[in-house]
Design a protein around this motif. Structure first.
Motif, PDB file in Angstrom:
ATOM      1  N   GLY A  11     -61.815  10.462 -35.492  1.00  0.00           N
ATOM      2  CA  GLY A  11     -62.327  10.842 -34.014  1.00  0.00           C
ATOM      3  C   GLY A  11     -63.928  11.834 -33.864  1.00  0.00           C
ATOM      4  O   GLY A  11     -64.129  11.810 -34.744  1.00  0.00           O
ATOM      5  N   LEU A  12     -63.135  12.857 -32.759  1.00  0.00           N
ATOM      6  CA  LEU A  12     -64.028  14.252 -33.061  1.00  0.00           C
ATOM      7  C   LEU A  12     -63.689  15.019 -34.118  1.00  0.00           C
ATOM      8  O   LEU A  12     -64.971  15.332 -34.856  1.00  0.00           O
ATOM      9  N   ALA A  13     -62.903  15.640 -34.668  1.00  0.00           N
ATOM     10  CA  ALA A  13     -62.292  16.199 -35.734  1.00  0.00           C
ATOM     11  C   ALA A  13     -63.003  15.879 -37.156  1.00  0.00           C
ATOM     12  O   ALA A  13     -63.829  15.980 -38.143  1.00  0.00           O
ATOM     13  N   GLU A  32     -59.549   4.889 -39.800  1.00  0.00           N
ATOM     14  CA  GLU A  32     -59.317   4.801 -38.252  1.00  0.00           C
ATOM     15  C   GLU A  32     -59.333   3.310 -38.351  1.00  0.00           C
ATOM     16  O   GLU A  32     -58.701   3.123 -38.336  1.00  0.00           O
ATOM     17  N   GLN A  33     -57.610   3.807 -36.877  1.00  0.00           N
ATOM     18  CA  GLN A  33     -56.822   2.867 -36.318  1.00  0.00           C
ATOM     19  C   GLN A  33     -57.080   1.188 -35.473  1.00  0.00           C
ATOM     20  O   GLN A  33     -56.873   0.257 -35.299  1.00  0.00           O
ATOM     21  N   ARG A  34     -58.486   2.246 -34.873  1.00  0.00           N
ATOM     22  CA  ARG A  34     -59.327   1.436 -34.238  1.00  0.00           C
ATOM     23  C   ARG A  34     -60.342   0.173 -34.573  1.00  0.00           C
ATOM     24  O   ARG A  34     -60.077   0.336 -35.600  1.00  0.00           O
ATOM     25  N   CYS A  52     -62.827  11.535 -22.465  1.00  0.00           N
ATOM     26  CA  CYS A  52     -62.547  11.027 -20.566  1.00  0.00           C
ATOM     27  C   CYS A  52     -64.141  11.721 -20.084  1.00  0.00           C
ATOM     28  O   CYS A  52     -64.864  10.991 -19.996  1.00  0.00           O
ATOM     29  N   SER A  53     -64.151  13.436 -19.836  1.00  0.00           N
ATOM     30  CA  SER A  53     -65.971  13.806 -19.248  1.00  0.00           C
ATOM     31  C   SER A  53     -66.354  13.785 -20.152  1.00  0.00           C
ATOM     32  O   SER A  53     -66.253  13.558 -21.308  1.00  0.00           O
ATOM     33  N   VAL A 122     -53.243   4.905 -40.496  1.00  0.00           N
ATOM     34  CA  VAL A 122     -51.942   5.471 -41.895  1.00  0.00           C
ATOM     35  C   VAL A 122     -50.491   6.063 -41.201  1.00  0.00           C
ATOM     36  O   VAL A 122     -51.104   6.280 -40.143  1.00  0.00           O
ATOM     37  N   GLY A 135     -55.397  13.364 -33.652  1.00  0.00           N
ATOM     38  CA  GLY A 135     -55.852  13.608 -32.200  1.00  0.00           C
ATOM     39  C   GLY A 135     -54.486  13.766 -31.666  1.00  0.00           C
ATOM     40  O   GLY A 135     -53.168  14.021 -32.040  1.00  0.00           O
ATOM     41  N   SER A 139     -51.066   8.246 -33.649  1.00  0.00           N
ATOM     42  CA  SER A 139     -50.056   7.301 -34.166  1.00  0.00           C
ATOM     43  C   SER A 139     -47.929   7.182 -34.449  1.00  0.00           C
ATOM     44  O   SER A 139     -48.171   8.460 -34.685  1.00  0.00           O
ATOM     45  N   TRP A 286     -60.905  17.100 -15.282  1.00  0.00           N
ATOM     46  CA  TRP A 286     -61.310  18.167 -15.051  1.00  0.00           C
ATOM     47  C   TRP A 286     -62.656  19.090 -14.216  1.00  0.00           C
ATOM     48  O   TRP A 286     -62.412  19.569 -14.154  1.00  0.00           O
ATOM     49  N   GLN A 338     -57.125  18.727 -32.599  1.00  0.00           N
ATOM     50  CA  GLN A 338     -55.701  18.403 -31.333  1.00  0.00           C
ATOM     51  C   GLN A 338     -54.618  18.716 -31.802  1.00  0.00           C
ATOM     52  O   GLN A 338     -53.629  19.124 -31.208  1.00  0.00           O
ATOM     53  N   GLY A 344     -59.497  20.911 -26.781  1.00  0.00           N
ATOM     54  CA  GLY A 344     -61.086  20.590 -26.149  1.00  0.00           C
ATOM     55  C   GLY A 344     -62.239  20.001 -27.267  1.00  0.00           C
ATOM     56  O   GLY A 344     -61.939  19.992 -28.166  1.00  0.00           O
ATOM     57  N   TYR A 345     -63.431  19.430 -26.649  1.00  0.00           N
ATOM     58  CA  TYR A 345     -63.950  18.230 -27.592  1.00  0.00           C
ATOM     59  C   TYR A 345     -64.969  19.319 -28.564  1.00  0.00           C
ATOM     60  O   TYR A 345     -65.454  19.268 -29.912  1.00  0.00           O
TER      61      TYR A 345
HETATM   62  C1  LIG Z   1     -55.856  11.523 -21.599  1.00  0.00           C
HETATM   63  C2  LIG Z   1     -56.832  13.012 -22.130  1.00  0.00           C
HETATM   64  C3  LIG Z   1     -58.135  13.520 -21.566  1.00  0.00           C
HETATM   65  C4  LIG Z   1     -58.877  14.900 -22.610  1.00  0.00           C
HETATM   66  N1  LIG Z   1     -59.848  15.036 -21.464  1.00  0.00           N
HETATM   67  C5  LIG Z   1     -60.947  16.078 -22.809  1.00  0.00           C
HETATM   68  C6  LIG Z   1     -62.102  16.174 -21.789  1.00  0.00           C
HETATM   69  O1  LIG Z   1     -62.327  16.022 -20.265  1.00  0.00           O
HETATM   70  N2  LIG Z   1     -62.817  17.123 -22.350  1.00  0.00           N
HETATM   71  C7  LIG Z   1     -62.030  17.882 -23.603  1.00  0.00           C
HETATM   72  O2  LIG Z   1     -63.089  18.821 -23.897  1.00  0.00           O
HETATM   73  N3  LIG Z   1     -61.241  17.830 -24.071  1.00  0.00           N
HETATM   74  C8  LIG Z   1     -60.353  16.309 -23.526  1.00  0.00           C
HETATM   75  N4  LIG Z   1     -59.318  16.241 -24.157  1.00  0.00           N
HETATM   76  C9  LIG Z   1     -58.627  16.366 -25.435  1.00  0.00           C
HETATM   77  C10 LIG Z   1     -59.300  15.761 -26.458  1.00  0.00           C
HETATM   78  O3  LIG Z   1     -58.474  14.897 -26.473  1.00  0.00           O
HETATM   79  C11 LIG Z   1     -59.650  16.737 -27.280  1.00  0.00           C
HETATM   80  O4  LIG Z   1     -60.038  17.841 -27.034  1.00  0.00           O
HETATM   81  C12 LIG Z   1     -60.204  15.863 -28.470  1.00  0.00           C
HETATM   82  O5  LIG Z   1     -60.868  14.637 -27.870  1.00  0.00           O
HETATM   83  C13 LIG Z   1     -59.682  15.248 -29.543  1.00  0.00           C
HETATM   84  O6  LIG Z   1     -60.501  15.516 -30.641  1.00  0.00           O
HETATM   85  P1  LIG Z   1     -59.701  14.815 -32.459  1.00  0.00           P
HETATM   86  O7  LIG Z   1     -60.647  14.417 -33.658  1.00  0.00           O
HETATM   87  O8  LIG Z   1     -58.906  16.123 -32.695  1.00  0.00           O
HETATM   88  O9  LIG Z   1     -58.657  13.402 -31.780  1.00  0.00           O
HETATM   89  P2  LIG Z   1     -59.534  12.103 -30.780  1.00  0.00           P
HETATM   90  O10 LIG Z   1     -60.515  12.486 -30.734  1.00  0.00           O
HETATM   91  O11 LIG Z   1     -58.291  11.785 -29.967  1.00  0.00           O
HETATM   92  O12 LIG Z   1     -59.659  11.020 -32.179  1.00  0.00           O
HETATM   93  C14 LIG Z   1     -58.321  11.042 -32.896  1.00  0.00           C
HETATM   94  C15 LIG Z   1     -58.400   9.360 -34.286  1.00  0.00           C
HETATM   95  O13 LIG Z   1     -57.534   9.670 -34.158  1.00  0.00           O
HETATM   96  C16 LIG Z   1     -57.264   8.402 -34.524  1.00  0.00           C
HETATM   97  N5  LIG Z   1     -55.729   7.629 -35.160  1.00  0.00           N
HETATM   98  C17 LIG Z   1     -54.280   8.289 -34.435  1.00  0.00           C
HETATM   99  N6  LIG Z   1     -53.469   8.144 -34.929  1.00  0.00           N
HETATM  100  C18 LIG Z   1     -54.247   6.929 -36.733  1.00  0.00           C
HETATM  101  C19 LIG Z   1     -53.182   6.970 -37.480  1.00  0.00           C
HETATM  102  N7  LIG Z   1     -51.999   7.857 -37.942  1.00  0.00           N
HETATM  103  N8  LIG Z   1     -53.887   6.227 -38.516  1.00  0.00           N
HETATM  104  C20 LIG Z   1     -55.506   5.895 -38.607  1.00  0.00           C
HETATM  105  N9  LIG Z   1     -55.816   6.885 -36.997  1.00  0.00           N
HETATM  106  C21 LIG Z   1     -55.207   7.137 -35.842  1.00  0.00           C
HETATM  107  C22 LIG Z   1     -57.188   7.743 -32.987  1.00  0.00           C
HETATM  108  O14 LIG Z   1     -57.721   6.678 -33.351  1.00  0.00           O
HETATM  109  C23 LIG Z   1     -58.404   8.811 -32.904  1.00  0.00           C
HETATM  110  O15 LIG Z   1     -59.515   8.369 -33.011  1.00  0.00           O
HETATM  111  C24 LIG Z   1     -58.571  15.178 -23.597  1.00  0.00           C
HETATM  112  C25 LIG Z   1     -57.785  14.361 -24.336  1.00  0.00           C
HETATM  113  C26 LIG Z   1     -56.941  13.022 -24.145  1.00  0.00           C
HETATM  114  C27 LIG Z   1     -55.123  12.646 -24.636  1.00  0.00           C
END
Ligand SMILES: Cc1cc2nc3c(=O)[nH]c(=O)nc-3n(C[C@H](O)[C@H](O)[C@H](O)COP(=O)(O)OP(=O)(O)OC[C@H]3O[C@@H](n4cnc5c(N)ncnc54)[C@H](O)[C@@H]3O)c2cc1C
Length: 443
Positions: A11-13, A32-34, A52-53, A122, A135, A139, A286, A338, A344-345
């Motif tokens: 994901g982003l992080a 990445e699981q997807r 989302c946004s 994982v 994120g 999972s 949002w 997150q 937040g993104y």
């Molecule tokens: C429904 C929803 C709406 C949101 N809307 C906003 C918005 O409009 N604006 C905003 O700033 N923030 C929004 N957020 C918050 C947003 O998710 C986070 O800010 C940001 O995407 C989190 O980044 P991340 O890298 O932590 O997680 P993610 O970007 O979600 O990335 C996590 C990744 O890990 C993968 N993954 C999960 N489990 C496993 C595993 N076991 N093995 C391998 N891969 C795995 C997932 O497929 C995913 O690709 C929203 C969140 C949700 C849930």
């Protein structure tokens, strides 16, 4: 290839973290699981999908979100650089073409000779150095494995939260302090009085506003327990006037009368720097929350420190679970994004960058990263890792987390400018003092 770090979650992080590690010469196995296993909110197979946004929020230098972007630029964020190349017009904000953004990040990651992208889920905490950035929709198997390690009571699985607004952004000529029937605790509650026409217009906007599509995974245990405000509104034109927006026991000091309806704001902390909209848990997107809730009298210029959410949100109680570098004590695993409760993104990108810096420092035998708490990211990290933090909840960067200025200007704009200036100066000094981490970083 020498040292290899496993990064879980593209994901982003996770994407930012992988690119930063590779930039420092470390090998990365990015899992990445997807697309084999879909997350309930992600749609495709690309890395760094915006669920989302498409807005990455303000670029204004004197806003906390703008300051965070400046900090990321100074520290050499890869994803922020990509975002700028995919920007679409959005006034004072950075918004991106989401498809181009994710495609460009995927391309950048996949073309790195030091990163191997592995498309698999994982299910346990990996052996060896790793960063878990799975994120808010991590999972189940992996989340259970983390829970087993840190203690299930230290994990949150679900989030149904009302929006939180900055106290400084309220129109005090309209909102008034009062507990119902003049009871104790006036000041803990602020009231936003609504006339009949304002209520009618608000209902119309609320009912037609765009919602995050409720997914099967969300509906089961949610809607019976804690109804979104727009769902309550759907049950009848006056339902909210007899529920969350009931005006009974309130007297508007401007008119001497009971308002037709009222939204109550409850102080989030003793400092009363932030207030939540009582009973306003919501599924609106949002941007729609910003548009519709700003129709509430007194909230015309409201700044949202946190938007309302109703979705699965898996995060750990970071202040009481992880160390100051977001590592699970006793393991070689660090959490990012997150899942640590920084929301937040752009915050997720920042968290991924920080995890990479800490991992690189650890592997090189250098000091961990200690960002000054006077910055946007530093103050968020301080909040998230301070064991004194109670009732830990996901949080965006915001000025309410900054340590106060010694001689704060009375004017709000000047105060923010001074906070941002102090943050920029302190971070620039820190980055300059750590060539081991940041040499040639700025982008
Ligand atoms: C429904 C929803 C709406 C949101 N809307 C906003 C918005 O409009 N604006 C905003 O700033 N923030 C929004 N957020 C918050 C947003 O998710 C986070 O800010 C940001 O995407 C989190 O980044 P991340 O890298 O932590 O997680 P993610 O970007 O979600 O990335 C996590 C990744 O890990 C993968 N993954 C999960 N489990 C496993 C595993 N076991 N093995 C391998 N891969 C795995 C997932 O497929 C995913 O690709 C929203 C969140 C949700 C849930």
């Amino acid at each position: 290839m020498g040292q290899v770090v496993t990064v879980v979650g593209g994901g982003l992080a996770g994407s930012e973290c992988a690119l930063q590690l590779a930039r420092r010469g470390l090998g990365v196995r990015l899992c990445e699981q997807r697309p084999a296993k879909a997350s309930p909110a992600h749609h495709g197979a690309l890395l760094a999908e915006l669920v989302c946004s498409n807005s990455l929020k303000s670029t204004k230098p004197d806003s906390a979100a703008g300051l965070l972007k400046w900090e990321l630029g100074l520290m050499g964020s890869e994803l922020l650089e990509v975002a700028r190349t995919c920007a679409v017009p959005a006034g004072g904000a950075l918004a991106v073409d989401r498809d181009r953004f994710s495609a460009a990040v995927t391309e950048r990651v996949e073309s790195s000779p030091l990163i191997e992208v592995v498309r698999e889920e994982v299910t346990s905490i990996p052996e060896g150095p790793c960063v878990i950035a799975a994120g808010p929709l991590c999972s189940d198997a992996l989340f259970s494995a983390i829970a087993e390690r840190v203690g299930g009571e230290r994990m949150s699985f679900y989030d149904a939260a009302a929006p939180i607004v900055d106290a400084d952004s309220l129109d005090r000529s309209v909102v008034f302090e009062q507990s119902r029937y003049g009871g104790e605790g006036a000041g803990d509650y602020l009231n936003c009085p609504m006339g009949r026409e304002e209520y009618d217009a608000f209902m119309e906007a609320l009912l037609s506003a765009e919602r995050v599509i409720a997914r099967d995974f969300e509906q089961a245990d949610l809607f019976c327990a804690c109804q979104p405000v727009e769902e309550v509104a759907r049950t009848g034109h006056d339902s909210l006037r007899f529920g969350a927006m009931k005006p009974v026991g309130l007297v508007d000091p401007r008119t001497g009368r009971r308002p037709w309806a009222a939204v109550q704001l409850r102080a989030e902390s003793a400092s009363r720097a932030a207030y939540n909209l009582v009973g306003f848990q919501t599924n609106l997107t949002w941007p729609e929350q910003r548009r519709v809730f700003r129709m509430i009298p007194g909230l015309g210029e409201a700044e949202f420190l946190r938007y309302g959410v109703m979705h699965r949100n898996s995060f750990v109680d970071t202040p009481h679970t992880l160390d100051a570098t977001f590592a699970i004590p006793g393991t070689r695993a660090r959490l990012a994004g997150q899942i640590t409760g920084t929301e937040g993104y752009v915050e997720a990108i920042a968290s991924g960058l920080l995890a990479a810096l800490n991992m690189a420092a650890e592997l090189a035998g250098c000091e961990p990263v200690r960002l000054p708490a006077t910055g946007a990211l530093g103050s968020l990290v301080a909040y998230a890792t301070d064991p004194q933090t109670t009732g830990y909840q996901p949080m965006h960067v915001n000025f309410g987390l900054f340590p106060p200025l010694e001689n704060p200007p009375r004017n709000k704009a000047e105060r923010r400018a001074a906070l941002a200036e102090r943050g920029r100066a302190d971070l620039a000094a820190y980055v300059g003092s750590r060539p081991d981490l940041f040499a040639g970083a700025a982008r």
